[in-house]
Design a protein around this motif. Structure first.
Motif, PDB file in Angstrom:
ATOM      1  N   GLY A  35     105.234 -12.721  42.461  1.00 30.23           N
ATOM      2  CA  GLY A  35     104.154 -11.804  42.083  1.00 30.23           C
ATOM      3  C   GLY A  35     103.592 -12.176  40.723  1.00 30.23           C
ATOM      4  N   PHE A  36     104.479 -12.482  39.774  1.00 33.32           N
ATOM      5  CA  PHE A  36     104.046 -12.875  38.430  1.00 33.32           C
ATOM      6  C   PHE A  36     103.196 -14.144  38.483  1.00 33.32           C
ATOM      7  N   CYS A  37     103.686 -15.153  39.209  1.00 30.42           N
ATOM      8  CA  CYS A  37     102.978 -16.440  39.261  1.00 30.42           C
ATOM      9  C   CYS A  37     101.642 -16.328  39.992  1.00 30.42           C
ATOM     10  N   ILE A  38     101.618 -15.564  41.076  1.00 24.98           N
ATOM     11  CA  ILE A  38     100.421 -15.528  41.917  1.00 24.98           C
ATOM     12  C   ILE A  38      99.383 -14.534  41.393  1.00 24.98           C
ATOM     13  N   PHE A  39      99.834 -13.343  40.935  1.00 21.64           N
ATOM     14  CA  PHE A  39      98.857 -12.293  40.631  1.00 21.64           C
ATOM     15  C   PHE A  39      98.628 -12.066  39.139  1.00 21.64           C
ATOM     16  N   LEU A  56      99.614 -14.505  36.343  1.00 21.19           N
ATOM     17  CA  LEU A  56      99.137 -15.745  35.723  1.00 21.19           C
ATOM     18  C   LEU A  56      97.751 -16.077  36.292  1.00 21.19           C
ATOM     19  N   PRO A  57      96.881 -16.688  35.478  1.00 16.25           N
ATOM     20  CA  PRO A  57      95.488 -16.847  35.926  1.00 16.25           C
ATOM     21  C   PRO A  57      95.234 -18.055  36.828  1.00 16.25           C
ATOM     22  N   TRP A  58      96.286 -18.830  37.175  1.00 15.51           N
ATOM     23  CA  TRP A  58      96.012 -20.127  37.798  1.00 15.51           C
ATOM     24  C   TRP A  58      95.974 -20.141  39.327  1.00 15.51           C
ATOM     25  N   ALA A  59      96.503 -19.109  39.975  1.00 14.85           N
ATOM     26  CA  ALA A  59      96.549 -19.153  41.445  1.00 14.85           C
ATOM     27  C   ALA A  59      95.144 -19.068  42.024  1.00 14.85           C
ATOM     28  N   LYS A  64      86.814 -14.212  36.531  1.00 20.60           N
ATOM     29  CA  LYS A  64      86.180 -13.621  37.703  1.00 20.60           C
ATOM     30  C   LYS A  64      87.195 -13.477  38.837  1.00 20.60           C
ATOM     31  N   ARG A  65      88.008 -14.524  38.991  1.00 18.16           N
ATOM     32  CA  ARG A  65      88.970 -14.525  40.081  1.00 18.16           C
ATOM     33  C   ARG A  65      89.964 -13.375  39.905  1.00 18.16           C
ATOM     34  N   ASN A  66      90.426 -13.231  38.681  1.00 17.82           N
ATOM     35  CA  ASN A  66      91.333 -12.129  38.378  1.00 17.82           C
ATOM     36  C   ASN A  66      90.762 -10.806  38.828  1.00 17.82           C
ATOM     37  N   LEU A  67      89.527 -10.539  38.377  1.00 24.89           N
ATOM     38  CA  LEU A  67      88.913  -9.263  38.689  1.00 24.89           C
ATOM     39  C   LEU A  67      88.659  -9.147  40.176  1.00 24.89           C
TER      40      LEU A  67
END
Lengths: 286, 286
Positions: free
Chosen positions: A138-142, A144-147, A272-275
């Motif tokens: 969850g930490f890596c995918i959601f 962190l900004p790189w997924a 943008k991806r995050n949001l």
């Protein structure tokens, strides 16, 4: 913030907090009043941290982590902040669960007791391992900004399902733990004479089931989901970047992953991806 | 019938059937090979019907009843038929659960054993009572033609939630039952020496958790819902009455219940209501 059935939500939230808190208190009373108390010396006093930390972290705090996005007062906060709180509460729960395992393994080693032969231990250890895995993924995918968008969109329904399944399974494991302790206890008065301790721990079991039932109801009501970011940005004009991301996710869900991968190196795209993915997450919350 | 991710659905359905069937077989092997066998004479042979009937009816058949609307081959069948199958399977599950209770109470009376002191018994009996209540209410509200649209719309999300909560709680109760039996058993070899019976029943517990996990995944995927009646009526022209009922439900959900109450005496309206509410039901399946 406007919310459909706000009074109902508030009533259920207060009930959940009350029942969850009461479960923790009951567990403390159980080990302090009916059993030997608490300590860290290899004896039963150390074992008793096991139920206390499990009910506090793995049940109560995990339940709070599950419904944290649904609190309407937090809808004006950024999704990044809420994700951090969600991850933070789950981290606290995981740490308490791991300490509760250390307590029981230390206690059993000190007393030369066999480990890992019960169904409670098999399912409980699997729960902890999968919970930590869920936390790391969850930490890596959601967080962190790189997924890439596409990965987040695929992972979100699995993340939500796994989280709720783990929560339910943890509660079942606690019920097995109570059953094991009361059934195997050789001291008097025995379980089948309706001793105060038996009535008390059965009530604790019912409280934990009720807590789980309240959390499941709150988290599966579609009308209590955190509103889409695009809507909240109408209220908070500094988050305009959230707008228009719906289409990107739909595209990504449709299999068009190349475009989002190509966007990876752009910091603005990452934002943008995050949001945008926040929305995928919200819609996947069953 | 077209279904998104049909192969995935098929794989999970076959897995669920396999794991559920294996759970029943494991329970039979447990009581026939590791314990005393089956009979109806007040002895342990009668008690042994308790796990067999519980796992068969209350776990396996209840799980099938939960996912029956999701089978794409049934999407061309009328919703009334599917409701009857859903209710029928749940009735079989309830009857088996009640017989399993008779088995255990008879066995305990014959041996002068105290009843109802364990958490397993408290939660298990509550499960059976609430399950029968759910069945009766479900029959009156969704299968009989007289319930007003507004009531059905309000009751459906509660029906779905209660059903899934009961299914999960029944599984937790089975795990407590296994734990109780293995922990309290005084005969050799004891649970903590990893006897074949212990390994075997722990595996049975894992199978039942896996069965529950598969059913929960299948029933919470939005893309595997039975399509709206209005869409299927395009394929089956004799069900045109289903079309245009969406609006009526939305209105009813919005609080305009007077209109649907006024329609109650019309047989045609009742038919329309039946078909229309199917949709409310589908959309509420989380």
């Amino acid at each position: 913030m406007a919310m459909d059935g706000y009074k109902g939500f508030l009533g259920l939230l207060v009930s959940a907090l009350l029942v969850g808190f009461l479960s923790v208190i009951f567990t403390l009373v159980w080990v302090l009043h009916y059993r030997e108390g608490l300590g860290w010396d290899g004896t039963a006093l150390q074992f008793n941290w096991h139920p206390v930390l499990t009910v506090t972290g793995f049940v109560f705090i995990q339940g709070l982590a599950i419904i944290v996005y649904r609190l309407p007062w937090t809808w004006k906060c950024s999704k990044l902040l809420m994700k951090s709180i969600h991850a933070g509460l789950n981290t606290v729960a995981a740490v308490l669960a791991i300490i509760s395992l250390v307590a029981v393994f230390n206690n059993r080693r000190a007393n030369n007791l066999t480990n890992m032969y019960t169904l409670h231990s098999w399912i409980g250890l699997t729960d902890v391992v999968l919970y930590v895995l869920q936390l790391v993924l969850g930490f890596c995918i959601f967080l962190l900004p790189w997924a890439p968008l596409s990965l987040r969109a695929i992972a979100m329904p699995i993340h939500v399902y796994s989280g709720l399944l783990l929560f339910g399974t943890v509660i079942a494991t606690v019920l097995m733990g109570v059953t094991e302790k009361l059934t195997s206890r050789q001291t008097t008065p025995p379980y089948n004479t309706f001793p105060p301790e038996g009535i008390f721990t059965n009530t604790l079991g019912l409280l934990i089931v009720l807590y789980g039932a309240l959390i499941f109801w709150i988290v599966t009501r579609p009308q209590w989901k955190r509103p889409k970011e695009a809507d909240s940005s109408l209220l908070q004009s500094n988050r305009g970047a959230a707008e228009g991301m719906e289409g990107a996710i739909t595209m990504s869900l449709g299999g068009n992953t190349d475009k989002s991968d190509a966007e990876l190196n752009s910091e603005a795209a990452a934002r943008k991806r995050n949001l945008g993915l926040d929305e995928a997450g919200q819609r996947s919350t069953m």
